[in-house]
Design an enzyme around this catalytic site. Structure first.
Site, PDB file in Angstrom:
ATOM      1  N   GLU A  41     -10.650  16.925  -7.316  1.00 20.30           N
ATOM      2  CA  GLU A  41     -11.202  18.071  -6.552  1.00 20.30           C
ATOM      3  C   GLU A  41     -12.695  18.306  -6.765  1.00 20.30           C
ATOM      4  OE1 GLU A  41      -8.936  21.283  -5.938  1.00 20.30           O
ATOM      5  OE2 GLU A  41      -7.507  20.140  -4.552  1.00 20.30           O
ATOM      6  N   GLU A  43      -1.466  15.765  -3.012  1.00 19.67           N
ATOM      7  CA  GLU A  43      -1.167  17.054  -3.223  1.00 19.67           C
ATOM      8  C   GLU A  43      -0.931  17.689  -1.751  1.00 19.67           C
ATOM      9  OE1 GLU A  43      -3.573  19.614  -5.634  1.00 19.67           O
ATOM     10  OE2 GLU A  43      -4.153  17.995  -6.904  1.00 19.67           O
TER      11      GLU A  43
END
Ligand code: GLA
Ligand code: ZN
Length: 664
Positions: free
Chosen positions: A142, A295
């Site tokens: 991320e 995710e």
């Protein structure tokens, strides 16, 4: 199709691994993502690498048919690295180094950090290049903030500015440094803006662009190693869709084989996951191709306080929603709730006690359904007639100076995206650089930064038959964040057929009366352009003694196409629904199945197949009328007339090939 979980073998005793892998196999899982925070386990002291533990875990998984994606572990540096090379820590805007102990706290410019990051990447890549379990890589984790303000980053910024602007005179002109006597005489004088609210807007915008550039370079140094040593593995990154606030996702995606996304729609209690739908469209738009979910919500999520537990059916529905938007693989975060560390409350498919829960059973059932669909979905993607432009320069320029209070590019985009969702029509979310010519309708919400070349392309798009929708604050800025010195909407005036001489922001409400194509009564909030139509027709007016002289919404015929302009923000969804209905009618865009409220329709096409996903986001069973006949790919039944969906139910329907021949 790869379906599985984010797994942390290093959190559990080795004796547990076989049990975990057995349960994964039983659930139909065939992939895990591993190791993205395991730098310390791989390199416990500088230069000494230990891969045995992961080799064992991979062998345990592989013997159950489970493959692995490895994360380069650079989102968390080991403590020795911080203590030995303190300059690798990012600095905040007050010149203070970030304290080690969280994650994402390193400087992407620091030579030491880049060398150490490249070295661990190289060691892992060399070790795992021919491991049969490994299929690909995720870079870091991320990427986004924090933005580093260290001296090295500032010097790098100066070099980058030199290349971008060529000379200090050109930079002074580009940023308008005659204001407040801010002219520079050398690049070496330039510093970072301490905040985005008070400093020169051109400086602020270039500072954010440079943060992307630094991050892209940091990632590239890993990608280069992975490409060299692991030519048979894919390389991806787990984006956060709109959560990527500080890094331009389109630029970060360039180096990758495909984009991946992390989506947690049940985190909030919003019942209709509009944003997750847009997150899918944006992630598909990053590379203009199908993507992975790396995710996704497996249970209540939170670092301190957590959100609600997904109700039965929601885990499955969330996975199907992403597949409906072009995801081809699905990974849940996480396998088992961790008993230690900051993410103890980010719950997994298994609880802290390690027992497979209801959530595990639901994910397993979802995996079986998705495996069943895999061959049908092969070769298909979302093909949209409609695009929404998502422009990072505009997003940042609006963040630097919102204009009206609360202005936000993502929110502006969501008004149209959610309306398209309610209309049952797919959209692509693309960058301002994308080729728009094939779309029947293009929305350019809050396109605040409008370089001349882009304005010219948009005009040509309309001239050649496209339908363009622009709205307030469009075209205010140049690419260096100066105000254009033309009457708004500048070079779009011809295509939109309007001029805007005055405008204002407020916290009042004004009634708006729609007419002709835009029937209804609405409320104008936050902002108004005082629009002078040149060749455009008014589609809505204000019910107000003064504003009544100006249209709130206009439509203009230009060449073979039309330009719509929305000069305010409307308080009601019904406004955007009415507007989108008018635009779609004009552009010849129609939903295959018109969804009732709370139901989402998304279509994947390709290889001669048309597959329609129908998702019930409500907790009530629902019956949906359908015009054509389909094969239900999950139940294998033939369906026509209507379909019945359970609460949170999903149908995946393949259109019968003989139908729809005459479709526009
Ligand atoms: C992000 C990260 C994961 C995990 C979750 C929960 O999505 O990528 O590693 O930390 O948040 O915090
Ligand atoms: Zn730095």
């Amino acid at each position: 199709m790869y379906i599985g979980v984010d797994y942390y073998p290093e959190h559990w005793p080795e004796e547990r691994w076989a049990y975990d892998a057995d349960r994964m196999r039983d659930a139909g899982f065939n992939v895990v993502r591993l190791a993205e925070f395991a730098w310390q386990r791989f390199e416990p002291v500088e230069g000494r690498f230990e891969f045995e533990w992961l080799d064992k875990a991979l062998a345990t998984l592989k013997s159950r048919g489970i493959s692995a994606i490895l994360g380069t572990p650079t989102a968390v540096a080991p403590v020795w690295l911080d203590r030995k090379y303190p300059e690798t820590a990012a600095e905040n805007n007050q010149g203070r180094r970030l304290t080690w102990g969280v994650r994402k706290a390193n400087c992407p410019t620091s030579p030491a950090y880049r060398l150490l990051s490249e070295r661990i990447t190289r060691a892992m890549a060399a070790h795992y290049a021919s491991n049969p379990a490994v299929i690909g890589w995720q870079t870091d984790n991320e990427f986004d903030g924090p933005i580093c303000y260290c001296h090295g980053c500032v010097v790098d910024f100066q070099d980058w500015l030199h290349k971008r602007h060529g000379s200090i005179e050109a930079l002074n002109a580009a940023w308008g440094t005659h204001f407040w006597g801010h002219a520079y005489s050398a690049f070496a004088e330039i510093g970072a803006p301490e905040n985005l609210d008070h400093y020169n807007p051109g400086l602020c915008l270039d500072w954010l662009r440079h943060h992307t550039w630094r991050t892209v370079r940091f990632q590239h140094e890993q990608v280069r190693v992975l490409r060299e040593l692991c030519p048979n593995h894919f390389v991806t990154h787990n984006f956060m869709a709109f959560g990527n606030r500080d890094v331009n996702g389109f630029e970060l995606a360039r180096d990758l084989d495909f984009a991946s996304v992390d989506v947690y729609p049940i985190w909030s209690d919003q019942s209709i996951p509009y944003e997750a739908a847009a997150a899918g469209d944006l992630t598909r738009g990053l590379k203009r191709k199908n993507y992975w979910v790396m995710e996704s919500t497996a249970g209540p999520c939170g670092w301190g306080a957590f959100g609600r537990d997904p109700f039965p059916g929601e885990i499955r529905k969330v996975a199907f929603q992403q597949v409906a938007h072009g995801s081809d693989n699905h990974v849940w975060f996480r396998w088992r709730a961790c008993t230690a560390g900051r993410e103890q409350y980010w719950h997994g498919l298994l609880g802290h006690d390690g027992k497979p829960l209801r959530r595990y059973a639901e994910a397993g059932a979802t995996a079986r359904d998705l495996h069943k669909l895999a061959s049908k979905l092969a070769g298909t993607t979302v093909r949209a007639d409609v695009a929404i432009v998502f422009d990072y320069d505009s997003r940042w320029a609006v963040r630097i100076q919102p204009g009206y209070d609360g202005n936000d590019v993502q929110q502006a985009l969501m008004r149209y995206h959610a309306a398209a969702f309610r209309a049952g029509v797919n959209v692509d979310i693309v960058s301002a650089q994308a080729d728009l010519s094939a779309y029947k309708a293009v929305f350019a919400p809050d396109l605040h930064v409008l370089p001349d070349a882009l304005a010219t392309r948009l005009c040509a798009y309309v001239e050649n038959g496209g339908v363009l929708v622009a709205d307030c604050r469009t075209g205010v800025k140049t690419e260096t964040n100066l105000c254009h010195d033309r009457t708004l909407p500048g070079l779009l005036s011809a295509a939109l057929g309007i001029e805007i001489e005055e405008y204002g922001a407020h916290s009042l409400e004004y009634p708006v009366i729609g007419k002709e194509r835009l029937p209804g009564s609405f409320t104008s909030i936050k902002y108004n352009d005082w629009i002078t139509p040149k060749t455009a027709a008014s589609l809505a007016t204000y019910d107000h003694w003064h504003l009544g002289a100006y249209p709130a919404v206009t439509r203009n015929t230009y060449g073979k196409g039309a330009g719509y302009y929305v000069g305010t923000v409307a308080n009601e969804d019904s406004f955007y629904d009415a507007l989108i209905a008018a635009v779609f009618a004009e552009a010849g865009v129609a939903a295959r199945i018109s969804p009732p409220p709370g139901v989402e329709v998304s279509v994947r096409e390709g290889d001669g197949k048309t597959i329609v996903f129908v998702l019930n986001h409500t907790d009530q069973p629902i019956e949906i009328p359908i015009a054509d006949s389909y094969g239900d790919l999950l139940s294998d039944a033939d369906v026509s007339g209507s379909i019945q969906l359970d609460r949170f139910g999903v149908a995946v329907l393949e259109e019968r090939p003989t139908k729809r021949d005459g479709r526009a």
